[in-house]
Design a protein around this motif. Structure first.
Motif, PDB file in Angstrom:
ATOM      1  N   MET A 130       1.230  10.716  -3.005  1.00 26.28           N
ATOM      2  CA  MET A 130      -0.072  10.319  -4.140  1.00 26.28           C
ATOM      3  C   MET A 130      -0.126   9.978  -5.133  1.00 26.28           C
ATOM      4  SD  MET A 130       2.748  13.979  -5.463  1.00 26.28           S
ATOM      5  CE  MET A 130       2.022  14.597  -6.871  1.00 26.28           C
ATOM      6  N   ALA A 131      -0.831   9.454  -5.511  1.00 29.59           N
ATOM      7  CA  ALA A 131      -2.044   8.330  -6.627  1.00 29.59           C
ATOM      8  C   ALA A 131      -2.344   9.510  -7.731  1.00 29.59           C
ATOM      9  CB  ALA A 131      -2.853   8.357  -5.664  1.00 29.59           C
ATOM     10  N   ILE A 132      -2.375   8.753  -8.994  1.00 29.53           N
ATOM     11  CA  ILE A 132      -3.252   9.779  -9.824  1.00 29.53           C
ATOM     12  C   ILE A 132      -3.748   9.100 -10.579  1.00 29.53           C
ATOM     13  CG2 ILE A 132      -2.809  10.402 -12.126  1.00 29.53           C
ATOM     14  CD1 ILE A 132       0.678  10.477 -11.810  1.00 29.53           C
ATOM     15  N   ARG A 150       2.991   3.184   1.754  1.00 26.80           N
ATOM     16  CA  ARG A 150       2.677   4.813   2.387  1.00 26.80           C
ATOM     17  C   ARG A 150       0.981   4.904   2.036  1.00 26.80           C
ATOM     18  NH1 ARG A 150       7.256   8.341   1.876  1.00 26.80           N
ATOM     19  NH2 ARG A 150       5.910  10.116   2.376  1.00 26.80           N
ATOM     20  N   PRO A 151       0.599   5.348   3.433  1.00 31.37           N
ATOM     21  CA  PRO A 151      -1.063   6.241   2.826  1.00 31.37           C
ATOM     22  C   PRO A 151      -1.040   7.354   1.446  1.00 31.37           C
ATOM     23  CG  PRO A 151      -0.605   6.462   5.092  1.00 31.37           C
ATOM     24  CD  PRO A 151       0.741   5.529   4.319  1.00 31.37           C
ATOM     25  N   VAL A 152      -1.785   7.946   0.793  1.00 32.23           N
ATOM     26  CA  VAL A 152      -1.924   8.021  -0.537  1.00 32.23           C
ATOM     27  C   VAL A 152      -2.648   9.345   0.847  1.00 32.23           C
ATOM     28  CG1 VAL A 152      -2.591   9.190  -2.404  1.00 32.23           C
ATOM     29  CG2 VAL A 152      -1.457   6.833  -1.892  1.00 32.23           C
ATOM     30  N   VAL A 153      -2.399  10.626  -0.022  1.00 28.73           N
ATOM     31  CA  VAL A 153      -2.613  11.968   0.514  1.00 28.73           C
ATOM     32  C   VAL A 153      -2.935  13.096  -0.993  1.00 28.73           C
ATOM     33  CG1 VAL A 153      -2.321  14.103   1.905  1.00 28.73           C
ATOM     34  CG2 VAL A 153      -0.595  11.981   2.391  1.00 28.73           C
ATOM     35  N   HIS A 154      -2.398  12.816  -1.540  1.00 27.10           N
ATOM     36  CA  HIS A 154      -2.925  13.752  -2.721  1.00 27.10           C
ATOM     37  C   HIS A 154      -3.192  12.710  -3.496  1.00 27.10           C
ATOM     38  CE1 HIS A 154      -0.671  17.186  -0.017  1.00 27.10           C
ATOM     39  NE2 HIS A 154       0.362  15.937  -0.692  1.00 27.10           N
TER      40      HIS A 154
END
Length: 150
Positions: free
Chosen positions: A61-63, A93-97
């Motif tokens: 996740m990222a914001i 880790r890669p961000v999906v959301h």
């Protein structure tokens, strides 16, 4: 205050086309429906914020967030790329959301930080990333937010 009140069907995209972090920011800003000049300004602000440190909070996740006069109220957008995108998240880790938050400077204390906190709270849910990955529609997105009480 509930997060779902800040999203519209146009600001939820379950299939981002982007393959890079920069493209994700541009695609998320595009969901807000701003004019070209405002979008460019907002994109510069978000890129500058990412240069200070990634807004990838881990767990996929990222914001990304920023304050700008190009909006007159708090605006949110959600985007998902199931393949994940390298984003410099704290867990590597890669961000999906991706949850975008944009607010005018005057809204910083009123809603900006509480919204950021609610999204972070949502992200701490043990099953949240996996459930976000299974969503099939914006309605399911809103139902998940409601179920989680955010």
């Amino acid at each position: 205050m509930l997060l779902r009140d800040f999203f519209t069907p146009a600001t939820v995209r379950l299939h981002l086309a982007s393959t890079t972090a920069d493209q994700v920011l541009a695609e998320l800003v595009g969901l807000l429906g701003l004019d070209e000049g405002s979008s460019d300004t907002l994109l510069r602000i978000l890129r500058r914020r990412e240069e200070l440190g990634s807004t990838g909070i881990g767990r996929g996740m990222a914001i990304p967030h920023g304050r700008s006069l190009v909006v007159d109220r708090v605006r949110l957008a959600y985007g998902r790329r199931l393949e994940g995108i390298p984003y410099g998240a704290i867990d590597g880790r890669p961000v999906v959301h991706f949850f975008l938050i944009v607010a005018p400077p005057s809204a910083a204390g009123d809603l900006y930080l509480p919204i950021l906190g609610k999204i972070a709270q949502l992200g701490r849910g043990a099953d949240t990333p996996e459930r976000l990955s299974r969503l099939q529609s914006a309605d399911e997105f809103w139902a998940l937010l409601e179920e989680k009480g955010v």
